[in-house]
Structure formats: C-alpha cells, structure tokens
Design an enzyme around this catalytic site. Structure first.
Site, mmCIF file in Angstrom:
data_model
loop_
_atom_site.group_PDB
_atom_site.id
_atom_site.type_symbol
_atom_site.label_atom_id
_atom_site.label_comp_id
_atom_site.label_asym_id
_atom_site.label_seq_id
_atom_site.Cartn_x
_atom_site.Cartn_y
_atom_site.Cartn_z
ATOM 1 N N ALA A 166 39.888 40.009 29.684
ATOM 2 C CA ALA A 166 41.382 40.355 30.363
ATOM 3 C C ALA A 166 41.705 39.402 31.633
ATOM 4 O O ALA A 166 42.915 39.122 31.762
ATOM 5 C CB ALA A 166 41.230 41.691 30.752
ATOM 6 N N ASP A 167 40.683 38.924 32.296
ATOM 7 C CA ASP A 167 41.029 38.021 33.353
ATOM 8 C C ASP A 167 41.596 36.884 32.934
ATOM 9 O O ASP A 167 42.729 36.288 33.426
ATOM 10 C CB ASP A 167 39.607 37.597 34.073
ATOM 11 C CG ASP A 167 39.103 38.804 34.907
ATOM 12 O OD1 ASP A 167 40.106 39.564 35.071
ATOM 13 O OD2 ASP A 167 37.979 38.632 35.720
#
Length: 369
Positions: A166-167
C-alpha cells in the site's frame, strides 16, 4: 527521465515512506523538491537501521535528490515563510491526517487563494472522507481492509506482503496523479487537489482477485495467482533452496514436460483448480534434485523458471547489472541499495539524484522567488 520535470517546484511535507518516495520519484524526473520537516525532523530519520551518523539509510534513500528545510508551521514566522513557498510552488505533497492541515490554516480554500495553480496531493491512509478517514493505520492494516492479506499466503494462514504494497502503490499513484495534473495545468492553468488513499491505491491492484471472489468465492491457494495452480508455484528443491515456476501458457508447459521427460504431465495442466494432487506431484519432483540441477535442466528451456534470488544477491544479478538498476552507495560497511526510477530513456540508463541537501527555508524562498 531526469530532465522531464525540470523547472517544476515541489514542496514535500510528508513523512515515513509513501509521500517521501513520491517526492523522490519526482526528483528523479528532474523536479526541484524541497522537503519541509518540523523542527524535530521526519521520524524516518531514526527508523530501523541507523548509520554511524545517526541517520537511517532508508531516510537517505527516500529523500535523495531533495533539499530539506525545517519549519515550525505552528509559529507565525513558519507559516509566513510557508505561504511564500506555496505561492511559488507547482506541487505540494503532504501526509497529515485529514483535518490537521486545515487546522494549521492551510485547507483547500486557503491554499487555492495563495496559489490557484497549485497541484496539492494529500496522501492519507483511508482518504479525506468516509468513516475510516481518521482511523490510524499502516501498510499491514490497509492491506487487511482491502482484501490483499486475505488472498495472500497458505491455506492455513495469511502472510505479510513485502515490500509494503500500500505504501509503495500510494507513492506511485500519487506520482501518476501529480504528473497528469501538471499536464492539465499546462493546458488550462488550473491547479488540482488530489485526495490519495494508501488503502485505495492497494485496492486498485486487487480487482482481478476480487472479481474471482465475487463469482466463485476465493480462499488462499484456490486461485491461479494465489497458489491454486501447479503451474504457478514456488517449489522447494533438495538443497532447501527455492524456485519460481510459471509456465501458464501451454507451449511453456509442453517445454517443461519435454525437458524433464514427463509426457504423462502434459494433459494434467488443465486439471481443475486447486490442483492439489498435481502440486504434490511436482513438489516431489522438484524436491528430488538440488536447485543447480534444475538450473542446468530448465534454463535452456523456454518455460518461465527462475531461482529465488536473495535480496543481498540482487545487485550482483547479471540482468540487474546489465540494466544498471541497483547502485550501492555509502561506505563498504554501511551500504545503501539505491534503485533509481526504473526506466531507460533515449538509450540512457537511469541516474541517481544527489544526496539530500540542507538549506534554510527562508533562503529557499528567496531563491524560488
């Protein structure tokens, strides 16, 4: 790519991984990136590994190519300097929790009044709206919400995803949105407010598995791409090393069967998923010989086979070296693996930006003005 955004000025107020990585990518494209940190600095400075100089190598890598200044946005002087920088910037990246930037006096309307052409990218865990907008989280919990964790791992349990999906997806989606907004600004003069959610950036990558789940339900090791297919698997060899095996297309499967002299396996590729029995048979086959034996047998064959490369061995991989994709910086006893933006442009390999520089914000404002 290091001249594509030349002349673009970016204010990067973000911390940790997603926003700083987005800013680093924009710097790789040639933008001038000023990283604004609070007086105590970005917490990433001391995250994980810390070098002899007291600074994390992750922080150094994420902020390569930038200039850093420290500003107290709660002080009148800091706010005045920041307003001046916003007025002459093209892009602003921030990762405050929703509402924090507004309380500092820099909400959407305030920023638009200072600079109508500003491309403002607000990166947050769950977005600026919705019931989760103020919920704390990290990559692991974002992946939990969007279904990525539930689909990854063994039948017995999910496993964590590395690198943080996600990052990194958030950073990349931010860069795509920012560059698209800059193209529109060039055409219309109009700025943009971009509401980027880390969770939604990962969600955007989960649609194929979600489609399968909506139709048939999906458990771990049921689907082709999450462990249900014998022809898309990781197998253990006799020496406890691992190989990746992915002959999805029929011609690659045929090449594999011929190479191992197993014509009996040819019709089994189309067995229904999950291919539990075929997986067990191939696991026994691969476990019968060490990895080096399989390399000798399968590398000459066009069958989508590769050994698993340990991370510490990646810089020496012949393909990585030929493409100049990993550059190791720092002293020999404190190496930093640096990967520039992975695109050759006009026949030229990508280049790393200069190490992070430090400058007073007021000096930067005078130079930009």
């Amino acid at each position: 790519m290091d001249d594509c955004l030349q002349g673009i000025r970016v204010l990067d107020l973000s911390q940790y991984i997603p926003g700083p990585y987005a800013g680093r990518l924009l710097a790789d494209f040639g933008a001038e990136v000023l990283k604004i940190e609070p007086p105590h600095g970005d917490p990433m400075r001391s995250f994980g590994l810390v070098d002899r100089d007291g600074v994390s190598p992750f922080y150094k890598s994420l902020n390569r190519g930038k200039t850093v200044s420290h500003l107290d946005l709660k002080s009148a002087e800091g706010q005045q300097t920041f307003r001046g920088l916003v007025a002459v910037a093209d892009v602003l990246i921030e990762s405050f929790r929703p509402g924090v930037f507004d309380r500092l006096g820099f909400g959407a309307d305030a920023l638009a009044a200072i600079n109508p052409g500003l491309v403002h990218c607000a990166l947050s865990g769950f977005g600026q709206t919705g019931p989760y907008r103020l919920r704390a989280g990290h990559d692991l919990t974002y992946m939990a919400v969007v279904g990525g964790l539930a689909a990854t791992g063994t039948r017995e349990r999910p496993v964590m995803i590395a690198p943080p999906m996600a990052d990194n997806a958030g950073a990349m989606h931010a860069v795509m949105a920012i560059t698209a907004a800059l193209v529109r600004k060039q055409r219309t003069g109009k700025g943009a407010r971009l509401d980027l959610s880390l969770a939604e950036s990962a969600l955007a990558l989960c649609s194929m598995g979600m489609t399968v789940a909506l139709r048939d339900g999906m458990a771990r090791e049921d689907d082709l791409l999450n462990g249900g297919a014998a022809y898309y698997q990781i197998y253990r060899c006799a020496d406890d090393r691992f190989l990746a095996f992915a002959p999805i297309e029929e011609k690659f499967w045929q090449g594999f069967c011929a190479a191992v002299n197993r014509p009996d396996l040819l019709p089994r590729q189309v067995e229904p998923l999950p291919q539990t029995a075929l997986i067990a048979d191939l696991a026994a086959l691969f476990a019968s010989q060490p990895l080096s034996w399989w390399e000798d047998v399968l590398h000459p064959v066009d069958c989508c086979f590769e050994p698993l490369t340990a991370l510490q061995d990646v810089p020496a991989h012949p393909q990585v070296q030929a493409r100049q994709m990993v550059q190791v910086t720092g002293p020999a006893d404190e190496p930093i693996a640096e990967v520039p933006f992975p695109c050759w442009t006009d026949g030229q390999a990508p280049r790393l930006g200069a190490p992070l520089q430090v400058e007073d914000a007021a000096v930067m404002l005078a130079r930009w003005s």
